[in-house]
Write an enzyme that holds these catalytic residues in place. Structure first.
Site, PDB file in Angstrom:
ATOM      1  N   ASP A 133       0.856  -1.186   0.000  1.00  0.00           N
ATOM      2  CA  ASP A 133       0.000   0.000   0.000  1.00  0.00           C
ATOM      3  C   ASP A 133       0.894   1.240   0.000  1.00  0.00           C
ATOM      4  OD1 ASP A 133       0.957   0.240   2.544  1.00  0.00           O
ATOM      5  OD2 ASP A 133      -0.942  -0.182   3.534  1.00  0.00           O
ATOM      6  N   ASP A 161      -7.929  -7.314   0.062  1.00  0.00           N
ATOM      7  CA  ASP A 161      -7.027  -7.589   1.186  1.00  0.00           C
ATOM      8  C   ASP A 161      -7.771  -7.247   2.450  1.00  0.00           C
ATOM      9  OD1 ASP A 161      -6.623  -4.521   0.876  1.00  0.00           O
ATOM     10  OD2 ASP A 161      -5.670  -5.002   2.778  1.00  0.00           O
ATOM     11  N   CYS A 165     -13.203 -28.462   5.390  1.00  0.00           N
ATOM     12  CA  CYS A 165     -11.912 -27.826   5.106  1.00  0.00           C
ATOM     13  C   CYS A 165     -10.797 -28.861   5.184  1.00  0.00           C
ATOM     14  CB  CYS A 165     -11.677 -26.698   6.108  1.00  0.00           C
ATOM     15  SG  CYS A 165     -10.117 -25.828   5.873  1.00  0.00           S
ATOM     16  N   CYS A 190      -7.463 -27.816   5.362  1.00  0.00           N
ATOM     17  CA  CYS A 190      -6.241 -27.118   5.765  1.00  0.00           C
ATOM     18  C   CYS A 190      -5.481 -27.967   6.790  1.00  0.00           C
ATOM     19  CB  CYS A 190      -6.564 -25.738   6.351  1.00  0.00           C
ATOM     20  SG  CYS A 190      -7.168 -25.753   8.053  1.00  0.00           S
ATOM     21  N   CYS A 213      -7.485 -28.188  10.149  1.00  0.00           N
ATOM     22  CA  CYS A 213      -8.676 -29.048  10.123  1.00  0.00           C
ATOM     23  C   CYS A 213      -8.315 -30.514   9.888  1.00  0.00           C
ATOM     24  CB  CYS A 213      -9.661 -28.553   9.069  1.00  0.00           C
ATOM     25  SG  CYS A 213     -10.443 -26.991   9.547  1.00  0.00           S
ATOM     26  N   HIS A 231      -6.103 -21.850   9.504  1.00  0.00           N
ATOM     27  CA  HIS A 231      -7.455 -22.198   9.035  1.00  0.00           C
ATOM     28  C   HIS A 231      -8.177 -21.004   8.416  1.00  0.00           C
ATOM     29  CE1 HIS A 231     -11.435 -23.554   8.461  1.00  0.00           C
ATOM     30  NE2 HIS A 231     -11.855 -22.507   9.158  1.00  0.00           N
TER      31      HIS A 231
END
Lengths: 387, 387
Positions: free
Chosen positions: A93, A282, A320, A322, A325, A351
């Protein structure tokens, strides 16, 4: 448009676009969500974690990196990618939003933003040229131009003046960027350009007044950037107002360039904005909420500290895959949160970030199959405001 | 000896032993260092990180896990391994040391340790039987018997009495352990045995008086455990005193059982104790020091916050291949530490743990090649006390 930056739309579904954005450090499938690495690290995660969960691009904050460790330090280390060990796309930014957020500690003039550091009170001046220089030294793939983020509420006249100031800053920031990219002398302390293929995005302001948004679009497109962001939203206005502004603004931006909605948002915000033509997002929400024990799941948000999870052997989200998980239970995450173990913040962040990235993947797929509307309905019922 | 626990010495070099310890959840190459996972997590690390850096066994703290989330919760979740997602060997301490450390908040009687929780002041009683029950519910591979950790300094007579009390508790703790393993009723609330192949280690106390250490060895061996630990050291005594006590005690323990020096220590302590016959260690030092910005390297300790590292592009340790050293510079770690980013604590912890594990690997190799003495000289010069 610089030689390395490009964007192409692969498929549309209404106003939504499935695209591919190419940067100096690789390709990003859009619509995309960027994890926020404020001070050169996505909080609680390592690049290894980011890659494992499928992140393609992250964001760095110019304000924070400028103050510490300093853009010079980062440039001499070979640029932000090398410094933080992330060899994929990075967007930075402009530093304007953080400087603006200092409130009493900053003054905005025609020249730029004068502020006292939140760290030690030291005085600094952030100008459109300076923001371009700093980001050249950071070497991000996408730099943002300096804009003014006006405090709300503001009168029409205040917003109009601010929009014009943002446009003048856009001109100055773009000129400096082009000088830097061309390798032209810009002063005694010429920045070290650590990512020659950098692109620069302009920012549309104009508050919640649609005519001023249109004015800002005209002014900013008049300057001309590789692509455009919609700024000044998600600063406290009602979601429907945000959606209206996006719906009004996005179609006015070039169809062949990505559109970035800054600082947004909830999972629902993401799909609502995609449906209105946005390609990039974002937000600190997935990682910040993770540290506060709030998990995003396919069944809505859950507060992991709740007693009901104390002996829940199931994964945070049964849908999920991930790392968290796949290996840990709600009971364990609740325990880690309760006792304040860092490992809990890590696992929750893994997660939540994955949930955001998976949501974007589902959105991209839905666009390809022309069924974004039904995914929108699903997310609306999962993440209705009262949840 | 229980059916699943075994130990064999593969090679010796002086008093040092290269061995292999088999537990219900797998094999550990010894001498070994156990990372400390106080409350069910090695601070700042995930099981994935632990495996990636080569950890074979970790330690859990009975006191903390008993209070939160409770051994019952963990048992109903299938035991500690499953709860924390670590399917390899786990050793749990007895909780005695933490209860002892409560100072004014605890009273020691013949029956056990009565204390008020450091969390909410609630009253608890930790007995030798209770410590065995809790650890049966946690389901660690190796349980420790409850011992008394005497405050120093103490008179000969105090230490002698404490040693005798520890021996009586050892008898009670062992009896309970054997009852549990046999599946005999031990009361109305029979624990859930989540790791049937659990072993139990006795603990040698006796302070710094060698004759009392000998007395404690006799008493503890008289009870009979799968293996033995040396407790009550690394509590403030000079290193040479610790080494003397180890040198005196270790040879009196059975040669065919592993010997565990509790709560030790610095890299130098590790090799000095191995050279005196010790096989197992645990210490919070690598992870705690990591969070405080102190890194262990092949060139000694470094304080990463020092200005000299602000632009140092080299890895923390040029001789290390951990994730951190393979991807990040001292400059980056210094930045993360300076700004207080969690990711810095993670990366430092990864490195320090790997340094400890690598040190143990070098020690094991040196024993095999019969050159432990020269490695000892190397570590003495690297980690001399003033560094």
């Amino acid at each position: 448009m610089s030689s390395t930056f490009s964007f192409r739309v692969l498929k549309t579904d209404g106003a939504a676009r499935r695209g591919e954005m190419t940067t100096a450090h690789g390709v990003v499938q859009t619509p995309a969500f960027m994890a926020v690495g404020t001070r050169g690290a996505v909080k609680g995660l390592t690049p290894r974690d980011l890659l494992a969960e499928g992140a393609e691009i992250i964001l760095g904050n110019t304000y924070h990196l400028w103050l510490r460790p300093g853009d010079g330090v980062i440039a001499r280390q070979g640029g932000l990618h090398r410094f933080i060990g992330w060899n994929r796309p990075i967007l930075t930014d402009s530093g304007g939003f953080q400087a603006f957020s200092l409130g009493d500690r900053r003054t905005i003039t025609e020249d730029g933003i004068r502020f006292r550091s939140h760290l030690d009170g030291s005085e600094h001046m952030l100008t459109p040229e300076g923001a371009a220089d700093i980001q050249a030294q950071l070497g991000s793939d996408i730099a943002m131009v300096l804009d003014e983020c006006l405090a709300q509420p503001a009168s029409f006249e205040q917003v109009r003046e601010s929009t014009e100031l943002t446009a003048r800053w856009a001109r100055r920031g773009r000129d400096r960027f082009l000088q830097l990219q061309a390798g032209n002398e810009v002063g005694p302390h010429f920045p070290i350009i650590t990512s020659p293929g950098q692109a620069q995005f302009g920012i549309i302001q104009g508050g919640t007044d649609l005519s001023l948004r249109t004015l800002s679009v005209e002014r900013t497109l008049g300057v001309g950037f590789e692509a455009y962001a919609i700024g000044g939203l998600s600063v406290g206005e009602p979601p429907d107002t945000m959606y209206s502004v996006v719906e009004h603004t996005a179609p006015q931006l070039p169809a062949d360039r990505p559109r970035y909605l800054m600082g947004v948002g909830t999972p629902l915000d993401l799909i609502e904005a995609v449906a209105r033509g946005v390609d990039l997002f974002d937000c600190v929400m997935p990682t910040r909420n993770a540290r506060n024990g709030q998990l995003f799941t396919s069944q809505g948000r859950i507060a992991i500290k709740n007693a009901q999870y104390a002996e829940d052997p199931g994964p945070p989200d049964p849908n999920c895959t991930c790392y968290t998980c796949s290996h840990f239970s709600r009971a364990y995450l609740r325990h880690l949160f309760t006792v304040g173990e860092m490992t809990g913040a890590i696992l929750n962040s893994v997660h939540n970030l994955r949930f955001y990235l998976d949501t974007m993947a589902r959105i991209r797929e839905a666009i390809v199959f022309g069924c974004l509307g039904s995914l929108q309905q699903t997310l609306r019922s999962t993440f209705s405001r009262h949840l």
